[in-house]
Design a protein around this motif. Sequence first.
Motif, PDB file in Angstrom:
ATOM      1  N   PHE A 135       0.906  -1.252  -0.001  1.00 20.77           N
ATOM      2  CA  PHE A 135      -0.029   0.002  -0.085  1.00 20.77           C
ATOM      3  C   PHE A 135       0.700   1.315   0.090  1.00 20.77           C
ATOM      4  CE2 PHE A 135      -2.635  -3.297   1.914  1.00 20.77           C
ATOM      5  CZ  PHE A 135      -3.868  -3.233   1.253  1.00 20.77           C
ATOM      6  N   GLU A 136       2.055   1.029  -0.384  1.00 17.04           N
ATOM      7  CA  GLU A 136       3.005   2.282  -0.340  1.00 17.04           C
ATOM      8  C   GLU A 136       2.516   3.606  -1.210  1.00 17.04           C
ATOM      9  OE1 GLU A 136       7.609   3.455  -1.450  1.00 17.04           O
ATOM     10  OE2 GLU A 136       6.913   1.519  -1.302  1.00 17.04           O
ATOM     11  N   HIS A 137       1.781   3.493  -2.073  1.00 18.60           N
ATOM     12  CA  HIS A 137       1.256   4.572  -3.067  1.00 18.60           C
ATOM     13  C   HIS A 137      -0.379   4.318  -3.058  1.00 18.60           C
ATOM     14  CE1 HIS A 137       5.093   5.640  -3.942  1.00 18.60           C
ATOM     15  NE2 HIS A 137       5.483   4.337  -4.533  1.00 18.60           N
ATOM     16  N   ASP A 138      -0.849   3.708  -2.088  1.00 17.38           N
ATOM     17  CA  ASP A 138      -2.375   3.499  -2.135  1.00 17.38           C
ATOM     18  C   ASP A 138      -3.113   3.936  -0.806  1.00 17.38           C
ATOM     19  OD1 ASP A 138      -4.938   2.542  -2.379  1.00 17.38           O
ATOM     20  OD2 ASP A 138      -4.348   0.482  -2.780  1.00 17.38           O
ATOM     21  N   ALA A 139      -3.480   4.952  -0.723  1.00 22.95           N
ATOM     22  CA  ALA A 139      -4.213   5.511   0.509  1.00 22.95           C
ATOM     23  C   ALA A 139      -5.853   4.813   0.548  1.00 22.95           C
ATOM     24  CB  ALA A 139      -4.269   6.746   0.937  1.00 22.95           C
ATOM     25  N   GLY A 140      -6.219   3.769  -0.414  1.00 20.58           N
ATOM     26  CA  GLY A 140      -7.561   3.152  -0.446  1.00 20.58           C
ATOM     27  C   GLY A 140      -8.134   2.607   0.815  1.00 20.58           C
TER      28      GLY A 140
END
Length: 157
Positions: A135-140
């Motif tokens: 989830f390094e680039h995913d704030a989902g």
Amino acid sequence: MSSRRFVSLPVAAAAVLLAAAGCSSTDAEASITVPSPPPEEASLCSALHKELPETVAGLDRSDPEPGSDLTAGWGDGAIVLRCGVARPPRMGDPQAKGVEADGVNWLLEQREGDGPRFTSTYREAYVEVSLDGRFEHDAGPLVDLAGAVKKAVPPSL
């Protein structure tokens, strides 16, 4: 034989360190530190615990040990929530980065060698969400958690 021992010792030491830090993304039994908030915040966290979804980012609920109304997890440690944490020192840094997800503001802290950690801002209790590297680039996941946070943890005045 000695080279095998040389390799296994660092691997074993790393496994112990990861389990102690609660950072394992593959061990549902990994332990984490349970926060110790004041009673008012603990009450908000208990309310939040009841509102949390069974799935986040498509991952099923799998709470970490020790079991507590102040903690929750999904995907065997891929997503870990702790409620009632202390205010992060970075929150006072004017250069700190933040994100907004479905009406909830979060302080973003990048962790070296792991995914990001987010801490809610402008709420009566601080809610921390640690994500593993996927989830390094995913704030989902924050979007999936926002409804519960908004319902159970009111904005601070």
